[in-house]
Design a protein around this motif. Structure first.
Motif, PDB file in Angstrom:
ATOM      1  N   MET A   1       1.150  -1.616   0.015  1.00 53.53           N
ATOM      2  CA  MET A   1      -0.141   0.011   0.109  1.00 53.53           C
ATOM      3  C   MET A   1       0.589   1.552   0.138  1.00 53.53           C
ATOM      4  O   MET A   1       0.480   2.196  -0.293  1.00 53.53           O
ATOM      5  CB  MET A   1      -1.334   0.008   1.850  1.00 53.53           C
ATOM      6  CG  MET A   1      -1.801  -0.960   0.949  1.00 53.53           C
ATOM      7  SD  MET A   1      -3.649  -1.234   2.461  1.00 53.53           S
ATOM      8  CE  MET A   1      -2.275  -2.266   3.800  1.00 53.53           C
ATOM      9  N   GLU A   2       1.849   1.237   0.232  1.00 52.49           N
ATOM     10  CA  GLU A   2       2.558   2.624   0.627  1.00 52.49           C
ATOM     11  C   GLU A   2       3.413   2.420  -0.532  1.00 52.49           C
ATOM     12  O   GLU A   2       3.310   3.889  -1.247  1.00 52.49           O
ATOM     13  CB  GLU A   2       4.174   1.879   2.184  1.00 52.49           C
ATOM     14  CG  GLU A   2       3.760   2.026   3.032  1.00 52.49           C
ATOM     15  CD  GLU A   2       4.775   1.813   3.996  1.00 52.49           C
ATOM     16  OE1 GLU A   2       5.977   0.901   3.649  1.00 52.49           O
ATOM     17  OE2 GLU A   2       4.293   1.875   5.455  1.00 52.49           O
ATOM     18  N   GLN A   3       3.772   1.290  -1.625  1.00 53.77           N
ATOM     19  CA  GLN A   3       4.811   1.389  -2.502  1.00 53.77           C
ATOM     20  C   GLN A   3       3.709   2.090  -3.769  1.00 53.77           C
ATOM     21  O   GLN A   3       3.998   2.512  -4.478  1.00 53.77           O
ATOM     22  CB  GLN A   3       4.653   0.328  -2.908  1.00 53.77           C
ATOM     23  CG  GLN A   3       6.076   0.080  -2.295  1.00 53.77           C
ATOM     24  CD  GLN A   3       7.291  -1.296  -3.039  1.00 53.77           C
ATOM     25  OE1 GLN A   3       6.126  -1.908  -3.751  1.00 53.77           O
ATOM     26  NE2 GLN A   3       7.871  -1.988  -2.495  1.00 53.77           N
TER      27      GLN A   3
ATOM     28  N   MET B   1      -5.223  -5.756  -5.413  1.00 52.99           N
ATOM     29  CA  MET B   1      -5.874  -6.719  -4.838  1.00 52.99           C
ATOM     30  C   MET B   1      -4.386  -7.527  -4.079  1.00 52.99           C
ATOM     31  O   MET B   1      -3.124  -7.395  -4.584  1.00 52.99           O
ATOM     32  CB  MET B   1      -5.592  -7.662  -5.865  1.00 52.99           C
ATOM     33  CG  MET B   1      -6.927  -7.309  -6.958  1.00 52.99           C
ATOM     34  SD  MET B   1      -8.298  -7.209  -6.182  1.00 52.99           S
ATOM     35  CE  MET B   1      -8.766  -8.714  -5.843  1.00 52.99           C
ATOM     36  N   LEU B   2      -4.432  -8.005  -2.932  1.00 53.48           N
ATOM     37  CA  LEU B   2      -3.679  -7.573  -1.834  1.00 53.48           C
ATOM     38  C   LEU B   2      -3.614  -9.836  -1.827  1.00 53.48           C
ATOM     39  O   LEU B   2      -4.798  -9.912  -1.282  1.00 53.48           O
ATOM     40  CB  LEU B   2      -3.587  -7.703  -1.092  1.00 53.48           C
ATOM     41  CG  LEU B   2      -3.677  -6.028  -0.391  1.00 53.48           C
ATOM     42  CD1 LEU B   2      -3.781  -5.175   0.559  1.00 53.48           C
ATOM     43  CD2 LEU B   2      -1.497  -5.136  -1.162  1.00 53.48           C
TER      44      LEU B   2
ATOM     45  N   THR C   1      -6.474  -4.753   9.066  1.00 61.23           N
ATOM     46  CA  THR C   1      -5.195  -4.231   8.086  1.00 61.23           C
ATOM     47  C   THR C   1      -5.319  -3.759   6.188  1.00 61.23           C
ATOM     48  O   THR C   1      -4.797  -2.609   6.334  1.00 61.23           O
ATOM     49  CB  THR C   1      -4.766  -5.588   7.532  1.00 61.23           C
ATOM     50  OG1 THR C   1      -4.190  -6.029   8.793  1.00 61.23           O
ATOM     51  CG2 THR C   1      -3.515  -5.214   7.023  1.00 61.23           C
ATOM     52  N   LEU C   2      -6.124  -3.580   6.132  1.00 64.08           N
ATOM     53  CA  LEU C   2      -6.605  -3.422   4.423  1.00 64.08           C
ATOM     54  C   LEU C   2      -7.238  -1.511   4.772  1.00 64.08           C
ATOM     55  O   LEU C   2      -7.039  -0.620   3.838  1.00 64.08           O
ATOM     56  CB  LEU C   2      -7.859  -3.914   4.001  1.00 64.08           C
ATOM     57  CG  LEU C   2      -8.192  -5.260   3.341  1.00 64.08           C
ATOM     58  CD1 LEU C   2      -9.547  -5.728   3.212  1.00 64.08           C
ATOM     59  CD2 LEU C   2      -7.130  -4.833   1.804  1.00 64.08           C
ATOM     60  N   ASP C   3      -7.541  -0.937   5.786  1.00 65.68           N
ATOM     61  CA  ASP C   3      -7.921   0.015   5.801  1.00 65.68           C
ATOM     62  C   ASP C   3      -6.526   1.244   6.690  1.00 65.68           C
ATOM     63  O   ASP C   3      -6.255   1.946   6.693  1.00 65.68           O
ATOM     64  CB  ASP C   3      -8.743   0.503   7.334  1.00 65.68           C
ATOM     65  CG  ASP C   3      -9.824  -0.243   6.906  1.00 65.68           C
ATOM     66  OD1 ASP C   3     -10.438  -0.280   5.454  1.00 65.68           O
ATOM     67  OD2 ASP C   3     -10.835  -0.281   7.138  1.00 65.68           O
TER      68      ASP C   3
ATOM     69  N   GLN D   1      -9.258   1.144  -4.531  1.00 65.83           N
ATOM     70  CA  GLN D   1     -10.381   0.158  -3.835  1.00 65.83           C
ATOM     71  C   GLN D   1      -9.430  -0.735  -3.634  1.00 65.83           C
ATOM     72  O   GLN D   1      -8.926  -1.417  -3.856  1.00 65.83           O
ATOM     73  CB  GLN D   1     -11.709  -0.784  -4.613  1.00 65.83           C
ATOM     74  CG  GLN D   1     -11.628  -1.483  -3.893  1.00 65.83           C
ATOM     75  CD  GLN D   1     -12.781  -2.411  -4.446  1.00 65.83           C
ATOM     76  OE1 GLN D   1     -12.745  -1.951  -6.358  1.00 65.83           O
ATOM     77  NE2 GLN D   1     -14.346  -3.204  -4.332  1.00 65.83           N
ATOM     78  N   ARG D   2      -9.469  -1.119  -1.915  1.00 65.02           N
ATOM     79  CA  ARG D   2      -8.746  -3.083  -1.393  1.00 65.02           C
ATOM     80  C   ARG D   2      -9.455  -4.209  -1.472  1.00 65.02           C
ATOM     81  O   ARG D   2     -10.769  -3.900  -2.521  1.00 65.02           O
ATOM     82  CB  ARG D   2      -8.942  -2.735  -0.270  1.00 65.02           C
ATOM     83  CG  ARG D   2      -7.995  -1.686   0.186  1.00 65.02           C
ATOM     84  CD  ARG D   2      -6.823  -0.849  -0.415  1.00 65.02           C
ATOM     85  NE  ARG D   2      -5.861   0.457   0.043  1.00 65.02           N
ATOM     86  CZ  ARG D   2      -5.388   1.221   1.169  1.00 65.02           C
ATOM     87  NH1 ARG D   2      -6.188   0.326   2.288  1.00 65.02           N
ATOM     88  NH2 ARG D   2      -5.547   1.706   0.802  1.00 65.02           N
ATOM     89  N   GLY D   3      -8.687  -4.914  -1.710  1.00 66.12           N
ATOM     90  CA  GLY D   3      -9.395  -6.178  -2.555  1.00 66.12           C
ATOM     91  C   GLY D   3      -7.965  -7.354  -2.178  1.00 66.12           C
ATOM     92  O   GLY D   3      -7.348  -7.077  -1.483  1.00 66.12           O
TER      93      GLY D   3
END
Length: 379
Positions: free
Chosen positions: A201-203, A214-215, A232-234, A241-243
């Motif tokens: 997420m930082e990168q 997507m993780l 963790t997604l937050d 959008q996270r996935g």
């Protein structure tokens, strides 16, 4: 009897494969013992952790703390995590014996308290040693935040802008995480997974922002930890959008995985299933919690070039995915003719590897033992 005038705190020990007694004075506290070059007392033994134990001073004397080492710390034969260390105590750091001294001693007293010179130790090459080294590598990956990330991005026909990127733990760390004999894996793997997400997420936040990230979920224990996953997604900037990406074998055999997919979808978290090798019935079984993306197993797809029945099955899978609104995705690394055949049946999306980073990673990560391979950045 003449006494030594040296009352400075010190450790005496026989270094591995050495017959000469070595004395190391404690010049400053805290005083760290371990295998790493930055420690105050460096012990050249593979059984000793990079930062193994630490000596601290208190108002009443000294204490020795174990720093979460792999092979443990003992004082006078008793395993410790944090204990008082007195003058003359025998300390065992993994397989190395030391004596702690902090007063002037006569020659006879020094002989009594000196560590015994043990037999020459040879390196063990059995499975236990491999597990020990692998466990330490995982712990050092956490210590140095040396989590190599492999990036792939979703390419869809008719879409000019990259919309979705996948982030997964790359080699050599991925192979260590796949080992079923890994000691303490139930503790280390979830922490590595969480750290890999934060690094990804930082990168992403520092570069061109995709519409969806997507993780990869690597820890099966996460299937019962919905709230922890969402927390963790937050973390980090909420710029896309996270996935999450889960293996198909989990969702095909675990009711917990199916519940998690449903919970994530209800929380507006995208879901991708990786490694699908089933038929249309397998897709239909996902109906209560159908994923957004379904990535095919490479072995399943490669068969379409030589097996007409496999090609027919692929067409049936695609039809079922269209019915449920699932995007069917080809894995990376396929040959051109396989891509062409899949495009002919109507599969319009595939994954493409990202590019290596040149010098984006930090010095700490660059020099970490585990991360010999470069970290990956989005192209």
């Amino acid at each position: 009897m003449r006494c030594s005038s040296d009352s400075r705190p010190r450790f005496e020990y026989y270094p591995p494969d050495c017959t000469a007694l070595c004395t190391v004075h404690v010049e400053t506290v805290p005083f760290t013992i371990g295998r790493g070059e930055s420690t105050d007392l460096q012990i050249a033994s593979t059984s000793v952790s990079r930062e193994h134990a630490q000596l601290v001073r208190t108002s009443s004397g000294y204490r020795l703390k174990d720093l979460g080492s792999t092979n443990g710390t003992e004082i006078n034969g008793r395993p410790i995590t944090d204990a008082v260390l007195a003058d003359g105590d025998a300390v065992r750091i993994a397989d190395v014996d030391l004596t702690f001294l902090c007063s002037s001693m006569g020659r006879l007293q020094r002989i009594v308290t000196q560590p015994l010179r043990g037999p020459r130790r040879t390196a063990h090459r059995g499975p236990l040693d491999e597990v020990t080294l692998a466990t330490r590598a995982l712990q050092e990956a956490l210590l140095w935040q040396a989590i190599p990330i492999r990036w792939t991005h979703l390419v869809q026909t008719g879409v000019s802008r990259e919309q979705t990127v996948f982030a997964a733990i790359d080699e050599p760390l991925a192979s260590l995480l796949n080992s079923s004999t890994m000691a303490e894996s139930s503790v280390v793997v979830p922490r590595i997974q969480s750290l890999s997400w934060r690094i990804a997420m930082e990168q992403v936040a520092a570069r061109i922002i995709p519409s969806r990230l997507m993780l990869e979920v690597r820890c099966s224990a996460s299937l019962d930890q919905r709230d922890d996953l969402l927390d963790t997604l937050d973390l980090g900037p909420t710029t896309c959008q996270r996935g999450v990406v889960m293996p198909w074998e989990w969702t095909a055999s675990s009711t917990a995985a199916q519940r998690l997919c449903a919970d994530l979808r209800s929380a507006a978290v995208a879901v991708a299933i990786d490694g699908f090798a089933g038929g249309p019935q397998g897709v239909a079984a996902m109906q209560p919690a159908a994923p957004d993306l379904l990535v095919l197993d490479p072995r399943f797809v490669c068969g379409v070039a030589t097996q007409p029945r496999r090609l027919q099955q692929l067409e049936n899978v695609l039809a079922e995915c269209d019915t449920q609104g699932i995007t069917l995705v080809l894995p990376p690394g396929l040959t051109g003719n396989v891509h062409a055949m899949c495009a002919d049946v109507g599969i319009q999306a595939h994954l493409q590897p990202g590019q290596h980073a040149s010098d984006q990673e930090s010095d700490v990560r660059r020099h970490a033992i585990v991360a010999k391979a470069p970290l990956f950045n989005i192209r």
